[in-house]
Write an enzyme that holds these catalytic residues in place. Structure first.
Site, PDB file in Angstrom:
ATOM      1  CB  THR A 149      -4.093  -6.413  -1.035  1.00  0.00           C
ATOM      2  OG1 THR A 149      -2.656  -6.279  -1.013  1.00  0.00           O
ATOM      3  CG2 THR A 149      -4.465  -7.848  -1.386  1.00  0.00           C
ATOM      4  CB  SER A 190      -7.593  -5.328   4.831  1.00  0.00           C
ATOM      5  OG  SER A 190      -6.254  -5.408   5.318  1.00  0.00           O
ATOM      6  CB  SER A 247       6.416 -11.749  -0.596  1.00  0.00           C
ATOM      7  OG  SER A 247       6.626 -11.047  -1.821  1.00  0.00           O
ATOM      8  CE1 TYR A 300       6.166  -7.648   2.583  1.00  0.00           C
ATOM      9  CE2 TYR A 300       6.976  -7.893   0.337  1.00  0.00           C
ATOM     10  CZ  TYR A 300       6.014  -8.151   1.301  1.00  0.00           C
ATOM     11  OH  TYR A 300       4.921  -8.916   0.980  1.00  0.00           O
ATOM     12  CE  LYS A 340       6.139 -10.780   3.996  1.00  0.00           C
ATOM     13  NZ  LYS A 340       5.055 -11.207   4.915  1.00  0.00           N
TER      14      LYS A 340
END
Length: 264
Positions: free
Chosen positions: A189, A15, A141, A154, A158
């Site tokens: 997404t 995906s 990111s 998160y 990263k």
């Protein structure tokens, strides 16, 4: 890098950006290895790639399970093929305040984004070196470049990838190992839908900014071209990527803006 006839392993290929990158590479006479957890969806992606002219094998595994990662790596390595590129897009995001997030949620984010990613890298890197080198790409990111509200674990995971892969690049400068860190902004997404809430369950909502982001297909084209040029960093997205440069060159403005962000 000339991709024709090369063996490229893409994770997170079921995906989002990973799928779009797989479809983009399938147009260029590559041999693909596609991985993610969902074998059924991977097979659907693989079928499209085959119609585009690529040879494809599906190797499903779970990034959060070290044993699963190792078994997938050994399955590929046992074929004695040269892996020219390992491009990792699998990962999970988060939507919760630091003060409300249990430690087990932070650990889950790190297990997938950091430890799962470096576990596969450590399995493949010696084989790459033995076979004359290769290209590693890992997905960070824009919040891998700075902290941002509601994404503490998160963002931290990263940041950790930057430190790890920059160290790896420096260590292997003489082994023909090229490292690229992909830094997406807001790409449309399901990453926000699947992000972990404070309960550890999926957030279940599409962020407004995500919904208005660049398409995964547009992003994949940009990534393909930059990987071909062996860029060390690929910053890709809309106007939000300006925050990367604001944080670098005008930190005072970044601190002002970040403290006034309204989560979601």
């Amino acid at each position: 890098m000339d991709f024709d006839g090369k063996n490229i392993w893409i994770t997170g290929a079921s995906s989002g950006i990973g799928k779009a990158v797989a479809l983009e590479f399938s147009k260029h006479e590559t041999s693909l290895i596609l991985s993610a957890r969902n074998e059924k969806v991977l097979n659907e992606v693989a079928e499209i790639c085959r119609k585009n002219g690529s040879k494809v094998q599906v190797v499903p595994f779970d990034l959060s399970d070290e044993k699963s990662v190792a078994e997938a790596a050994q399955k590929v390595l046992s074929q004695k093929i040269k892996i020219d590129g390992l491009y990792q897009f699998g990962g999970i995001s988060q939507r919760s305040f630091v003060s409300e997030t249990p430690l087990d949620v932070d650990r889950k984010v790190f297990e997938v984004n950091f430890f799962g990613t470096i576990a596969l890298t450590k399995e493949i890197l010696p084989w790459m070196i033995q076979n004359g080198g290769g290209q590693l790409a890992v997905t960070s990111s824009i919040v891998g470049k700075f902290g941002f509200p509601y994404r503490s674990a998160y963002s931290a995971s990263k940041h950790a990838l930057h430190g790890f892969f920059e160290s790896l690049r420096a260590e292997n400068a003489n082994s023909n190992i090229r490292v690229t860190v992909i830094i997406p902004g807001r790409i449309k997404t399901n990453i926000s839908v699947n992000a972990l809430a404070k309960t550890g369950e999926p957030h279940g909502k599409m962020d407004e900014g995500q919904n208005n982001g660049k398409s995964a297909e547009w992003t994949a084209c940009k990534i393909y071209r930059a990987l071909k040029k062996e860029k060390k960093e690929i910053v890709v997205g809309g106007t939000e990527i300006l925050m990367v440069y604001i944080r670098r060159f005008i930190p005072r403005l970044y601190y002002y803006m970040a403290s006034r962000v309204k989560p979601l």
